[in-house]
Design an enzyme around this catalytic site. Structure first.
Site, PDB file in Angstrom:
ATOM      1  N   ASP A  45     -16.757  11.071 -13.189  1.00 39.95           N
ATOM      2  CA  ASP A  45     -17.474  10.374 -14.250  1.00 39.95           C
ATOM      3  C   ASP A  45     -18.299   9.212 -13.667  1.00 39.95           C
ATOM      4  O   ASP A  45     -17.761   8.342 -12.995  1.00 39.95           O
ATOM      5  CB  ASP A  45     -16.445   9.847 -15.271  1.00 39.95           C
ATOM      6  CG  ASP A  45     -17.035   9.620 -16.645  1.00 39.95           C
ATOM      7  OD1 ASP A  45     -18.101   8.986 -16.736  1.00 39.95           O
ATOM      8  OD2 ASP A  45     -16.419  10.068 -17.637  1.00 39.95           O
ATOM      9  N   THR A  86     -21.169  10.594 -21.385  1.00 40.95           N
ATOM     10  CA  THR A  86     -20.018  11.394 -20.953  1.00 40.95           C
ATOM     11  C   THR A  86     -19.840  12.700 -21.743  1.00 40.95           C
ATOM     12  O   THR A  86     -19.691  13.770 -21.152  1.00 40.95           O
ATOM     13  CB  THR A  86     -18.736  10.545 -21.054  1.00 40.95           C
ATOM     14  OG1 THR A  86     -18.897   9.449 -20.156  1.00 40.95           O
ATOM     15  CG2 THR A  86     -17.494  11.332 -20.675  1.00 40.95           C
ATOM     16  N   ASP A 358     -21.004  13.788 -14.767  1.00 39.17           N
ATOM     17  CA  ASP A 358     -21.538  13.893 -16.133  1.00 39.17           C
ATOM     18  C   ASP A 358     -22.822  13.083 -16.305  1.00 39.17           C
ATOM     19  O   ASP A 358     -23.583  13.320 -17.238  1.00 39.17           O
ATOM     20  CB  ASP A 358     -20.478  13.476 -17.161  1.00 39.17           C
ATOM     21  CG  ASP A 358     -19.899  12.098 -16.897  1.00 39.17           C
ATOM     22  OD1 ASP A 358     -20.070  11.557 -15.784  1.00 39.17           O
ATOM     23  OD2 ASP A 358     -19.263  11.554 -17.824  1.00 39.17           O
ATOM     24  N   HIS A 359     -23.071  12.140 -15.394  1.00 45.45           N
ATOM     25  CA  HIS A 359     -24.262  11.272 -15.403  1.00 45.45           C
ATOM     26  C   HIS A 359     -24.102  10.288 -14.261  1.00 45.45           C
ATOM     27  O   HIS A 359     -23.025  10.218 -13.663  1.00 45.45           O
ATOM     28  CB  HIS A 359     -24.383  10.494 -16.736  1.00 45.45           C
ATOM     29  CG  HIS A 359     -23.110   9.771 -17.084  1.00 45.45           C
ATOM     30  ND1 HIS A 359     -22.717   8.620 -16.439  1.00 45.45           N
ATOM     31  CD2 HIS A 359     -22.114  10.068 -17.960  1.00 45.45           C
ATOM     32  CE1 HIS A 359     -21.541   8.241 -16.907  1.00 45.45           C
ATOM     33  NE2 HIS A 359     -21.141   9.107 -17.819  1.00 45.45           N
TER      34      HIS A 359
HETATM   35 ZN    ZN Z   1     -19.265   9.462 -18.260  1.00 42.79          ZN
HETATM   36 ZN    ZN Z   2     -19.892   5.419 -18.866  1.00 42.31          ZN
END
Ligand code: ZN
Ligand code: ZN
Length: 551
Positions: A45, A86, A358-359
């Site tokens: 994440d 997310t 996710d980013h």
């Molecule tokens: Zn995230």
């Molecule tokens: Zn975040």
């Protein structure tokens, strides 16, 4: 006559040798399709792509470096939509779909059909298991498309086991899909893994046993010191910066992070920010593999693991902090340990790993500004109040703006229509006033995206992120380096490369080492897994198979 006999002899010889040659050339027909014992999807994440190389020299040879050099790296993988949050990222990775068809347009959105704010995995119709409050009332019901994990289950009459694990509910639930055997997430009030009755009526014994050990509480008895001497962290700024956020319960954002001083139940929440929370997540994943006998049956099983602690840490300290550097150096050791574990348990090349994010995240604006680089923050809430006052002053309608989130304005169209107001005039006034904010580049109605003068890839990313019932009515685009947030810490959510450029690595079963700088997308991950596994791609999938790893 002799001539004919010779010809017959020759023909016979020719055909018989030819058929022998043909038999030799013909590949053996496999009796069965070959598949790995286990697929492990690892999402880190908020891991920016550049972290693979920023800290490369200090990674061990068995962690990230092993994935990069012995696996296949797609170096230019982008998220093809906004917002880069997310829930959106995890949904896209596992559905191959964008919010326009999988419905997950943000972590939160305003649901126009019910006129209510919605959190991505909220489900009031289910109950927590191992938990009695709202943290357990979660399911994937808001996700419209199937996931690659659903498709694996659908491919063999639900013989494959699928389990999703993450501290964050959305990081566990959305990847595991609708038909998962289980999804487990973390209750930050007591340090325990929980689920909901969407999946099961009670926690398995092995989960209870893990919970009873109070592993999170035990990790918090140790302070967080840097793994190596702090003066060797030359990739980062000095430790104490006034634009860094101290961890919950601590006074300063500095090493040693005195975790042991937090003795109330707050420690379970603060734990989420620490590198040990990644170790804790991998430890739980190993228990799931062992106790659920994943990878030991006749069919392929699928474990989804999302490491959430990297995101909590990242929001507080930013990409240029010693905390970030230490977090990734320690995560590298966790990954090395997990690969080593899978080698022992499954056998080398019997399992397939993919690792992505996710980013990414923006640099902390305060840090960039201190180096004369353009950046800044603003408040959605202030925009919300100012727009509502403007519409009230000009159209005598109160609270015409329902919400400002995901860089979109939600307008109460029903109310304005009922009051006989000129909806187009209201929209035009909001759009024009937004353009006057110094940090806003452009603003336009989301339904009129096609006619907006806007470059690529932004236009396509906005279209991919839009769905009428859940998206806002007006979109605004901000200058690079700007975001909605406070002056301390950082965030993500925008189209810019720092948020949208992610790592993508495949490693293990049938993966030949290599790398490409070809532009690829988050949406390609699920179709590629589908091709590798010889199963159908998810129901909303729009991605393309990455031929480099499917030979
Ligand atoms: Zn995230
Ligand atoms: Zn975040």
């Amino acid at each position: 006559m002799r001539k004919i006999a010779f010809l017959l002899f020759f023909t016979e010889c020719f055909f018989s040798t030819h058929s022998i040659a043909q038999a030799k050339l013909k590949p053996a027909i496999p009796a069965e399709i070959n598949r790995p014992k286990l697929v492990v999807g690892i999402v880190i994440d908020q891991m920016r792509w550049d972290y693979l190389y920023r800290y490369y020299n200090r990674y061990s040879s068995n962690g990230f470096k092993k994935l990069i050099t012995q696996g296949y790296s797609f170096e230019n993988t982008f998220i093809p939509m906004v917002p880069t949050y997310t829930a959106v990222g995890h949904s896209c990775i596992y559905t191959g779909a964008t919010p326009s068809t999988n419905g997950i347009v943000g972590n939160n959105w305003y649901e126009k059909t019910t006129k209510k704010s919605m959190y991505c995995t909220d489900d009031s119709t289910v109950q927590g298991v191992g938990n009695n409050d709202n943290a357990g009332k979660m399911s994937p019901k808001n996700l419209w498309s199937t996931t690659i994990t659903d498709e694996l289950r659908l491919s063999n009459n639900f013989e494959s086991k699928v389990i999703g694990i993450a501290l964050k509910d959305r990081g566990a639930i959305l990847p595991a899909g609708h038909s998962a055997n289980a999804a487990y997430w973390y209750d930050d009030k007591n340090g325990k893994w929980i689920t909901s009755n969407y999946y099961m009526l009670q926690l398995p014994e092995w989960v209870n046993a893990f919970n009873q050990k109070d592993n999170a509480g035990n990790y918090m008895k140790q302070d967080w010191n840097t793994f190596y001497p702090i003066n060797t962290y030359t990739q980062s700024t000095a430790d104490n910066q006034d634009y860094e956020l101290a961890l919950p319960g601590l006074q300063t954002p500095t090493f040693p992070q005195k975790l042991s001083g937090i003795t109330t139940s707050l420690k379970y929440s603060t734990f989420k920010y620490t590198p040990a929370a990644a170790t804790f997540t991998f430890d739980f994943a190993k228990k799931a593999i062992e106790n659920e006998k994943m990878g030991s049956g006749k069919v392929t099983d699928f474990l989804t693991v999302s490491i959430s602690s990297t995101d909590y840490m990242g929001h507080s300290f930013g990409p240029n902090s010693i905390e970030a550097e230490d977090t990734y150096l320690r995560l590298d050791k966790d990954i090395a340990d997990f690969i080593n574990y899978l080698d022992g348990k499954m056998g080398k090349n019997n399992y397939l790993i993919f690792l992505s994010a996710d980013h990414g995240a923006a640099h902390v604006p305060g840090f960039l500004k201190s180096h004369n680089i353009n950046a800044g923050v603003f408040s959605d809430n202030i925009i919300f109040q100012q727009l509502n006052k403007m519409i009230e002053d000009n159209f005598s309608t109160k609270n015409a703006v329902l919400s400002v989130q995901n860089y979109q304005i939600y307008i109460d169209q029903v109310k304005l229509k009922n009051e006989g107001k000129d909806l187009n005039a209201v929209k035009k006034m909001i759009t024009e006033s937004l353009k006057n904010y110094p940090f806003i580049i452009n603003a336009f109605e989301t339904e009129k995206l096609n006619s907006a003068t806007l470059g690529e890839p932004i236009k396509t990313m906005l279209a991919n992120g839009f769905t009428p019932t859940r998206s806002g009515d007006i979109q605004f685009i901000v200058k690079p380096g700007y975001f909605d947030g406070g002056i301390k810490g950082t965030t993500h959510g925008l189209w810019n490369p720092y948020d949208a450029h992610i790592p993508l690595l495949f490693y293990g079963w049938n993966i030949k080492p290599g790398k490409t700088n070809r532009e690829t997308y988050m949406t390609d991950i699920s179709p590629t897994l589908a091709a590798l596994l010889h199963i159908q791609m998810p129901s909303g999938s729009v991605g393309k198979v990455l031929g480099e790893v499917v030979k």
